[in-house]
Write a protein that holds these residues in place. Sequence first.
Motif, PDB file in Angstrom:
ATOM      1  N   MET A 245       0.814  -1.218   0.000  1.00 63.02           N
ATOM      2  CA  MET A 245       0.000   0.000   0.000  1.00 63.02           C
ATOM      3  C   MET A 245       0.852   1.274   0.000  1.00 63.02           C
ATOM      4  N   VAL A 246       2.151   1.117   0.161  1.00 65.19           N
ATOM      5  CA  VAL A 246       3.036   2.278   0.256  1.00 65.19           C
ATOM      6  C   VAL A 246       2.938   3.153  -0.990  1.00 65.19           C
ATOM      7  N   GLY A 247       2.881   2.517  -2.167  1.00 65.45           N
ATOM      8  CA  GLY A 247       2.785   3.278  -3.413  1.00 65.45           C
ATOM      9  C   GLY A 247       1.525   4.112  -3.486  1.00 65.45           C
ATOM     10  N   LEU A 248       0.431   3.616  -2.931  1.00 66.32           N
ATOM     11  CA  LEU A 248      -0.816   4.380  -2.921  1.00 66.32           C
ATOM     12  C   LEU A 248      -0.711   5.598  -2.012  1.00 66.32           C
ATOM     13  N   ILE A 249      -0.027   5.438  -0.908  1.00 65.59           N
ATOM     14  CA  ILE A 249       0.107   6.540   0.040  1.00 65.59           C
ATOM     15  C   ILE A 249       1.056   7.607  -0.513  1.00 65.59           C
ATOM     16  N   ILE A 250       2.141   7.179  -1.151  1.00 60.06           N
ATOM     17  CA  ILE A 250       3.095   8.141  -1.722  1.00 60.06           C
ATOM     18  C   ILE A 250       2.504   8.773  -2.983  1.00 60.06           C
ATOM     19  N   GLY A 251       1.904   7.955  -3.845  1.00 62.48           N
ATOM     20  CA  GLY A 251       1.306   8.473  -5.073  1.00 62.48           C
ATOM     21  C   GLY A 251       2.346   8.717  -6.148  1.00 62.48           C
ATOM     22  N   ARG A 252       1.858   8.953  -7.360  1.00 63.10           N
ATOM     23  CA  ARG A 252       2.745   9.201  -8.498  1.00 63.10           C
ATOM     24  C   ARG A 252       3.505  10.509  -8.284  1.00 63.10           C
ATOM     25  N   GLY A 253       4.815  10.409  -8.281  1.00 63.90           N
ATOM     26  CA  GLY A 253       5.658  11.600  -8.093  1.00 63.90           C
ATOM     27  C   GLY A 253       5.526  12.226  -6.712  1.00 63.90           C
ATOM     28  N   GLY A 254       5.015  11.462  -5.749  1.00 60.14           N
ATOM     29  CA  GLY A 254       4.868  12.003  -4.390  1.00 60.14           C
ATOM     30  C   GLY A 254       3.638  12.879  -4.224  1.00 60.14           C
ATOM     31  N   GLU A 255       2.758  12.868  -5.227  1.00 59.25           N
ATOM     32  CA  GLU A 255       1.583  13.735  -5.218  1.00 59.25           C
ATOM     33  C   GLU A 255       0.667  13.467  -4.029  1.00 59.25           C
ATOM     34  N   GLN A 256       0.373  12.202  -3.763  1.00 59.27           N
ATOM     35  CA  GLN A 256      -0.576  11.848  -2.715  1.00 59.27           C
ATOM     36  C   GLN A 256      -0.027  12.165  -1.319  1.00 59.27           C
ATOM     37  N   ILE A 257       1.229  11.830  -1.066  1.00 61.04           N
ATOM     38  CA  ILE A 257       1.796  12.088   0.267  1.00 61.04           C
ATOM     39  C   ILE A 257       1.908  13.597   0.511  1.00 61.04           C
ATOM     40  N   THR A 258       2.174  14.356  -0.546  1.00 62.05           N
ATOM     41  CA  THR A 258       2.232  15.819  -0.418  1.00 62.05           C
ATOM     42  C   THR A 258       0.853  16.360  -0.062  1.00 62.05           C
ATOM     43  N   LYS A 259      -0.183  15.825  -0.705  1.00 65.14           N
ATOM     44  CA  LYS A 259      -1.562  16.235  -0.416  1.00 65.14           C
ATOM     45  C   LYS A 259      -1.934  15.872   1.022  1.00 65.14           C
TER      46      LYS A 259
END
Length: 147
Positions: A73-87
């Motif tokens: 699930m780590v990729g979902l939390i980080i998101g493409r280019g870090g977009e999701q974790i930044t949000k």
Amino acid sequence: MSSPPQVSSPASNPLLADALVRAKALASAKPVLKRPSEEYFEGPDQKKPFEQNNMMAAGPGMSSEQVMVPDNMVGLIIGRGGEQITKLQAESGCKIQMSQDSQGMPHRLCTLTGSAEAISIARSMIDQIIANEGNRGPRGMGGNMGR
């Protein structure tokens, strides 16, 4: 042999004259440090407050909490280019850091740093992402299932 290219004089080319004036002004101006690095204040051996494990070093009212996140699930939390974790960080006000490697374990360590309220918001947002994805079933399985 060819002759060197002709360079127009500043007097005959107003663009060249303007550029020369700006270059001279920049060269004569005192250098200004626009964004000093952290090393300027703390020294290269000091860590930034968010990188310290000591909870009190992050500032008054700040603390850290560690959450285990399923490795898949780590990729979902980080998101493409870090977009999701930044949000997530922007909406919760909490610093979120994922460990680089799960070291063969099924979960990865996630460190949340901020106020107790920010940590609580970030934790619930991360739990929501994990819960939503868990309900969707295996990823990459198209909607028609081979029909």
